[in-house]
Design an enzyme around this catalytic site. Structure first.
Site, PDB file in Angstrom:
ATOM      1  N   LYS A  61       0.907  -1.333  -0.103  1.00 55.75           N
ATOM      2  CA  LYS A  61      -0.128  -0.040   0.152  1.00 55.75           C
ATOM      3  C   LYS A  61       0.598   1.236   0.189  1.00 55.75           C
ATOM      4  O   LYS A  61       1.554   1.540   0.973  1.00 55.75           O
ATOM      5  CB  LYS A  61      -0.823  -0.050   1.280  1.00 55.75           C
ATOM      6  CG  LYS A  61      -2.410   0.682   0.999  1.00 55.75           C
ATOM      7  CD  LYS A  61      -2.254   2.211   0.819  1.00 55.75           C
ATOM      8  CE  LYS A  61      -1.960   3.073   2.192  1.00 55.75           C
ATOM      9  NZ  LYS A  61      -1.653   4.343   1.841  1.00 55.75           N
ATOM     10  N   GLY A  80       7.063   5.083   8.000  1.00 59.25           N
ATOM     11  CA  GLY A  80       5.974   6.240   8.240  1.00 59.25           C
ATOM     12  C   GLY A  80       6.249   6.861   9.485  1.00 59.25           C
ATOM     13  O   GLY A  80       7.218   6.834  10.155  1.00 59.25           O
ATOM     14  N   SER A  81       5.282   7.607   9.840  1.00 64.54           N
ATOM     15  CA  SER A  81       5.230   8.560  11.325  1.00 64.54           C
ATOM     16  C   SER A  81       5.265   7.440  12.449  1.00 64.54           C
ATOM     17  O   SER A  81       4.368   6.593  12.265  1.00 64.54           O
ATOM     18  CB  SER A  81       4.291   9.454  10.957  1.00 64.54           C
ATOM     19  OG  SER A  81       3.051   9.140  10.991  1.00 64.54           O
ATOM     20  N   THR A  82       5.614   8.309  13.656  1.00 59.36           N
ATOM     21  CA  THR A  82       5.485   7.480  14.685  1.00 59.36           C
ATOM     22  C   THR A  82       3.935   7.480  15.332  1.00 59.36           C
ATOM     23  O   THR A  82       3.543   6.616  15.671  1.00 59.36           O
ATOM     24  CB  THR A  82       6.361   8.316  15.699  1.00 59.36           C
ATOM     25  OG1 THR A  82       7.767   8.048  15.382  1.00 59.36           O
ATOM     26  CG2 THR A  82       6.127   7.664  17.234  1.00 59.36           C
ATOM     27  N   ARG A  83       3.402   8.600  14.802  1.00 63.90           N
ATOM     28  CA  ARG A  83       1.809   8.594  15.099  1.00 63.90           C
ATOM     29  C   ARG A  83       1.030   7.303  14.556  1.00 63.90           C
ATOM     30  O   ARG A  83       0.222   6.631  15.236  1.00 63.90           O
ATOM     31  CB  ARG A  83       1.159   9.795  14.366  1.00 63.90           C
ATOM     32  CG  ARG A  83      -0.216  10.140  14.895  1.00 63.90           C
ATOM     33  CD  ARG A  83      -0.752  11.245  14.002  1.00 63.90           C
ATOM     34  NE  ARG A  83      -0.529  11.477  12.515  1.00 63.90           N
ATOM     35  CZ  ARG A  83      -1.558  10.535  11.767  1.00 63.90           C
ATOM     36  NH1 ARG A  83      -2.507  10.213  12.166  1.00 63.90           N
ATOM     37  NH2 ARG A  83      -1.243  10.960  10.433  1.00 63.90           N
ATOM     38  N   GLY A 138       2.678   4.755  13.342  1.00 63.73           N
ATOM     39  CA  GLY A 138       3.287   3.422  13.670  1.00 63.73           C
ATOM     40  C   GLY A 138       2.544   2.822  14.850  1.00 63.73           C
ATOM     41  O   GLY A 138       2.527   1.570  15.063  1.00 63.73           O
ATOM     42  N   GLU A 157       9.354   1.229  10.993  1.00 64.29           N
ATOM     43  CA  GLU A 157      10.517   2.391  10.717  1.00 64.29           C
ATOM     44  C   GLU A 157       9.866   3.633  10.653  1.00 64.29           C
ATOM     45  O   GLU A 157       9.100   3.911   9.808  1.00 64.29           O
ATOM     46  CB  GLU A 157      11.066   1.894   9.389  1.00 64.29           C
ATOM     47  CG  GLU A 157      11.757   0.692   9.286  1.00 64.29           C
ATOM     48  CD  GLU A 157      12.964   0.241   9.916  1.00 64.29           C
ATOM     49  OE1 GLU A 157      13.631   1.248  10.355  1.00 64.29           O
ATOM     50  OE2 GLU A 157      13.463  -0.688  10.222  1.00 64.29           O
ATOM     51  N   CYS A 193      13.761  10.697   7.193  1.00 62.01           N
ATOM     52  CA  CYS A 193      13.646  10.321   8.458  1.00 62.01           C
ATOM     53  C   CYS A 193      14.932  10.417   9.228  1.00 62.01           C
ATOM     54  O   CYS A 193      14.961  10.550  10.319  1.00 62.01           O
ATOM     55  CB  CYS A 193      13.380   8.900   8.332  1.00 62.01           C
ATOM     56  SG  CYS A 193      14.273   7.838   7.510  1.00 62.01           S
ATOM     57  N   GLU A 227       9.796  16.252  14.792  1.00 63.19           N
ATOM     58  CA  GLU A 227      10.228  16.043  13.364  1.00 63.19           C
ATOM     59  C   GLU A 227       9.424  16.947  12.322  1.00 63.19           C
ATOM     60  O   GLU A 227       8.178  17.024  12.543  1.00 63.19           O
ATOM     61  CB  GLU A 227       9.849  14.791  12.991  1.00 63.19           C
ATOM     62  CG  GLU A 227      10.426  14.197  11.544  1.00 63.19           C
ATOM     63  CD  GLU A 227      10.305  12.936  11.245  1.00 63.19           C
ATOM     64  OE1 GLU A 227       8.897  12.356  11.448  1.00 63.19           O
ATOM     65  OE2 GLU A 227      11.140  12.331  10.630  1.00 63.19           O
TER      66      GLU A 227
HETATM   67  P1  NAD Z   1       2.550   8.491   7.417  1.00 57.95           P
HETATM   68  O1  NAD Z   1       2.520   7.875   8.786  1.00 57.95           O
HETATM   69  O2  NAD Z   1       1.550   9.662   7.567  1.00 57.95           O
HETATM   70  O3  NAD Z   1       2.091   7.765   6.450  1.00 57.95           O
HETATM   71  C1  NAD Z   1       2.711   6.261   6.138  1.00 57.95           C
HETATM   72  C2  NAD Z   1       1.783   5.414   5.340  1.00 57.95           C
HETATM   73  O4  NAD Z   1       0.824   4.811   6.429  1.00 57.95           O
HETATM   74  C3  NAD Z   1       1.237   5.806   3.995  1.00 57.95           C
HETATM   75  O5  NAD Z   1       1.037   5.010   3.250  1.00 57.95           O
HETATM   76  C4  NAD Z   1      -0.095   6.085   4.552  1.00 57.95           C
HETATM   77  O6  NAD Z   1      -1.267   6.125   3.768  1.00 57.95           O
HETATM   78  C5  NAD Z   1      -0.423   5.097   5.557  1.00 57.95           C
HETATM   79  N1  NAD Z   1      -1.272   5.519   6.814  1.00 57.95           N
HETATM   80  C6  NAD Z   1      -1.635   6.613   7.256  1.00 57.95           C
HETATM   81  N2  NAD Z   1      -2.798   6.527   8.251  1.00 57.95           N
HETATM   82  C7  NAD Z   1      -2.869   5.216   8.159  1.00 57.95           C
HETATM   83  C8  NAD Z   1      -3.774   4.398   8.946  1.00 57.95           C
HETATM   84  N3  NAD Z   1      -4.597   4.969   9.941  1.00 57.95           N
HETATM   85  N4  NAD Z   1      -3.910   2.929   8.956  1.00 57.95           N
HETATM   86  C9  NAD Z   1      -3.061   2.394   7.959  1.00 57.95           C
HETATM   87  N5  NAD Z   1      -2.126   3.151   7.134  1.00 57.95           N
HETATM   88  C10 NAD Z   1      -2.113   4.539   7.458  1.00 57.95           C
HETATM   89  O7  NAD Z   1       3.907   9.166   7.047  1.00 57.95           O
HETATM   90  P2  NAD Z   1       4.395  10.031   5.954  1.00 57.95           P
HETATM   91  O8  NAD Z   1       3.883  11.229   6.045  1.00 57.95           O
HETATM   92  O9  NAD Z   1       3.859   9.252   4.630  1.00 57.95           O
HETATM   93  O10 NAD Z   1       5.912   9.833   6.005  1.00 57.95           O
HETATM   94  C11 NAD Z   1       6.686  10.571   6.527  1.00 57.95           C
HETATM   95  C12 NAD Z   1       7.145   9.861   7.982  1.00 57.95           C
HETATM   96  O11 NAD Z   1       7.867   8.466   7.528  1.00 57.95           O
HETATM   97  C13 NAD Z   1       8.237  10.411   8.819  1.00 57.95           C
HETATM   98  O12 NAD Z   1       8.241  10.491  10.078  1.00 57.95           O
HETATM   99  C14 NAD Z   1       9.502   9.876   8.533  1.00 57.95           C
HETATM  100  O13 NAD Z   1      10.661   9.847   9.587  1.00 57.95           O
HETATM  101  C15 NAD Z   1       9.238   8.397   8.375  1.00 57.95           C
HETATM  102  N6  NAD Z   1      10.248   7.805   7.573  1.00 57.95           N
HETATM  103  C16 NAD Z   1      10.962   6.769   8.376  1.00 57.95           C
HETATM  104  C17 NAD Z   1      11.881   6.091   7.774  1.00 57.95           C
HETATM  105  C18 NAD Z   1      12.631   5.242   8.448  1.00 57.95           C
HETATM  106  O14 NAD Z   1      13.387   4.163   7.824  1.00 57.95           O
HETATM  107  N7  NAD Z   1      12.803   5.048   9.668  1.00 57.95           N
HETATM  108  C19 NAD Z   1      12.118   6.172   6.496  1.00 57.95           C
HETATM  109  C20 NAD Z   1      11.416   6.995   5.670  1.00 57.95           C
HETATM  110  C21 NAD Z   1      10.514   7.870   6.351  1.00 57.95           C
END
Ligand code: NAD
Length: 496
Positions: A189, A242-245, A247, A265, A300, A399
């Site tokens: 996804k 993605g975001s910690t929120r 995650g 991650e 990130c 962040e």
């Molecule tokens: P995000 O958490 O908003 O979204 C990430 C993914 O999760 C997207 O595909 C989104 O559609 C999906 N998502 C959102 N809400 C969801 C839910 N309720 N249920 C299931 N899936 C959901 O993050 P973003 O804004 O796309 O990316 C930025 C974040 O990613 C930053 O915090 C960054 O630090 C992190 N990041 C971490 C790494 C790492 O390896 N640690 C690498 C790249 C990015």
């Protein structure tokens, strides 16, 4: 970087396809819904994209499960899977210009980096895991003469991959490489902000000989397609970046459903510590700016907290403020551009909100701080440096995910370590010191998944990537990533 390509013309001719890929076929959503995808480069309409819902996720998981159960992929010898993944990597490289253009138009990064970094790293990741898989042996436990205990690794089954928009293809590849090489099926996804390359990758995989159903892509929103995938009772693990929120929610979804494994991650607020004994502070400032402003600061691991020893802080800030304008935002389709567009208007507002917070909390903006290229129709922000920041300020704690960095002063090594570790995140860190004892001491004391010494640029498929604390669990990249997508099985045989 080939200057012969006119990317602006290519972009006008490009036809993107936002349909899902399920069971090896391009398909519309079950209910026919789509959302319109615009480019952050200049606001142009790119294509309508499938707005996946539970029914689409169900279809993709069914396809993935069927492929896993009949062993059309897992049942192939590792050397055969290797060949397919190598061909997949070759197909990615052969489609380099198309994939790079899609990535740049979708999320705004400069075309030279989509070409030179994103496509190449994606292909290398897929090839690397393919090449590894017929070189990994299982184990026999030292149990004694009475029995034989074999410890084998088996693929888990169906892996859900949910990835962000900042490095759309690379983040997908970090999940796909180990998951596919190990014999799993995957449902990916992509982010709703950058879905286009993921769908194309799934087509290329089928062309390379990956059996249909082994790799499916369902675009859509997080709270719809993403949630349905993470809650699915027939998904064995979620690889999430993605975001910690969000995650945090992944862990909830697992608890509410089938206790699927969750590998997160997440975000970062990486500290970059410059000690007075390093000497060449110009080099440290150049490296900081290069790493911080790469990908518009939407990384990130961006070194967004710069800790500088008092005696060199004024000079360091001057050097850094002089570096920042070298990363002026420009047209991402121009081959020389080094800093492109932020991913969308929401992200632009978030970043500008943090810049306002920096001002109102009393930090001094010594470079940038403004929106740029407003007449382009896209979303651009100047590379921005705040000095006089304290670790308690919002811009030092949260962040930002944009081209904004904060300089914090320290007096002693102990204070520097304490400030660096006073963060809910722990993704990366960097220590600049020519004192070998100090460099090692500080590197050990830092609570981060990766610590750089006197550099910030090293990166390779061979090393694990991931965080301590709320930056996540599990590790992407390297052979360690196989741990996430395989189960360990013990088989006991009695020896008479
Ligand atoms: P995000 O958490 O908003 O979204 C990430 C993914 O999760 C997207 O595909 C989104 O559609 C999906 N998502 C959102 N809400 C969801 C839910 N309720 N249920 C299931 N899936 C959901 O993050 P973003 O804004 O796309 O990316 C930025 C974040 O990613 C930053 O915090 C960054 O630090 C992190 N990041 C971490 C790494 C790492 O390896 N640690 C690498 C790249 C990015």
């Amino acid at each position: 970087m080939p200057h012969h390509v006119n990317w602006t013309e290519r972009a006008q001719a490009l036809k993107a396809d936002g349909r899902a890929v399920i069971d090896g076929q391009r398909v519309a959503a079950v209910d026919g819904q789509t959302f319109a995808k615009h480019s952050p480069v200049d606001g142009r309409f790119l294509t309508d994209v499938v707005r996946g819902q539970r029914a689409d996720i169900d279809a993709a998981v069914r396809s993935a499960r069927a492929a896993f159960e009949d062993r059309r992929w897992a049942g192939q010898a590792p050397a055969a899977r290797k060949k397919v993944l190598q061909r997949f990597a070759e197909k990615i490289l052969a489609a380099k210009e198309e994939l790079a253009l899609l990535e740049t138009l979708d999320m705004g990064k400069p075309i030279q980096y989509s070409m030179g970094v994103d496509v190449t790293a994606t292909a290398r990741c897929i090839a690397w895991y393919g090449e590894a898989v017929d070189k990994i042996y299982d184990e026999i436990a030292p149990t004694g003469d009475h029995a034989l205990a074999m410890i084998t690794r088996e693929p888990m089954g169906v892996i859900g991959a949910i990835v962000p928009w900042n490095y759309p293809m690379i983040m997908a590849a970090w999940k796909l490489g180990p998951a596919l090489a190990a014999g799993n099926s995957v449902v990916l996804k992509p982010s709703e902000k950058s879905p286009l390359t993921a769908c194309r990758l799934a087509e290329l995989a089928v062309e390379a000989g990956l059996p249909p159903g082994v790799f499916n892509v369902v675009p859509g929103y997080g709270h719809e397609a993403g949630e349905a995938l993470a809650l699915h009772m027939d998904v064995d693990a979620i690889g999430f970046t993605g975001s910690t929120r969000v995650g945090r929610r992944m862990l909830d979804y697992a608890g509410q459903s089938n206790l699927k494994r969750v590998y997160n991650e997440l975000g970062g607020k990486s500290a970059f510590l410059v000690f007075e004994d390093y000497g060449d502070i110009a080099r440290a400032a150049q490296t900081l700016a290069g790493s911080m402003f790469f990908n518009q600061g939407e990384s990130c691991n961006a070194p967004s907290r710069v800790l500088v020893q008092d005696s060199i802080a004024d000079d360091f800030v001057k050097l850094l403020a002089a570096e920042a304008p070298k990363y002026a935002p420009a047209d991402p389709l121009h081959p020389d551009t080094v800093l492109g567009a932020l991913v969308d208007e929401t992200q632009l507002k978030t970043v500008m909100g943090y810049i306002d917070a920096g001002h109102s909390e009393g930090a001094q903006c010594v470079a940038g701080g403004r929106q740029a290229r407003t007449d382009s129709g896209g979303y651009y922000v100047e590379p921005t440096v705040f000095a006089g920041v304290s670790n308690e300020m919002k811009i030092a704690r949260e962040e930002i995910f944009g081209p904004v960095t904060s300089v914090i002063r320290f007096k002693t090594e102990e204070e520097a370590i304490a400030i660096a570790n006073a963060s809910s995140y722990g993704l990366q860190a960097s220590v600049w010191s020519l004192n070998v004892n100090r460099a090692h001491r500080v590197a050990r004391a830092l609570r981060a998944g990766t610590v750089h010494v006197n550099q910030y640029d090293e990166d390779d498929m061979t090393v694990p990537f991931g965080g301590y604390k709320q930056s996540g669990n599990g590790r992407d990249k390297s052979l360690h990533a196989f741990d996430k997508y395989t189960e360990l099985k013990t088989t006991w045989l009695r020896l008479d």
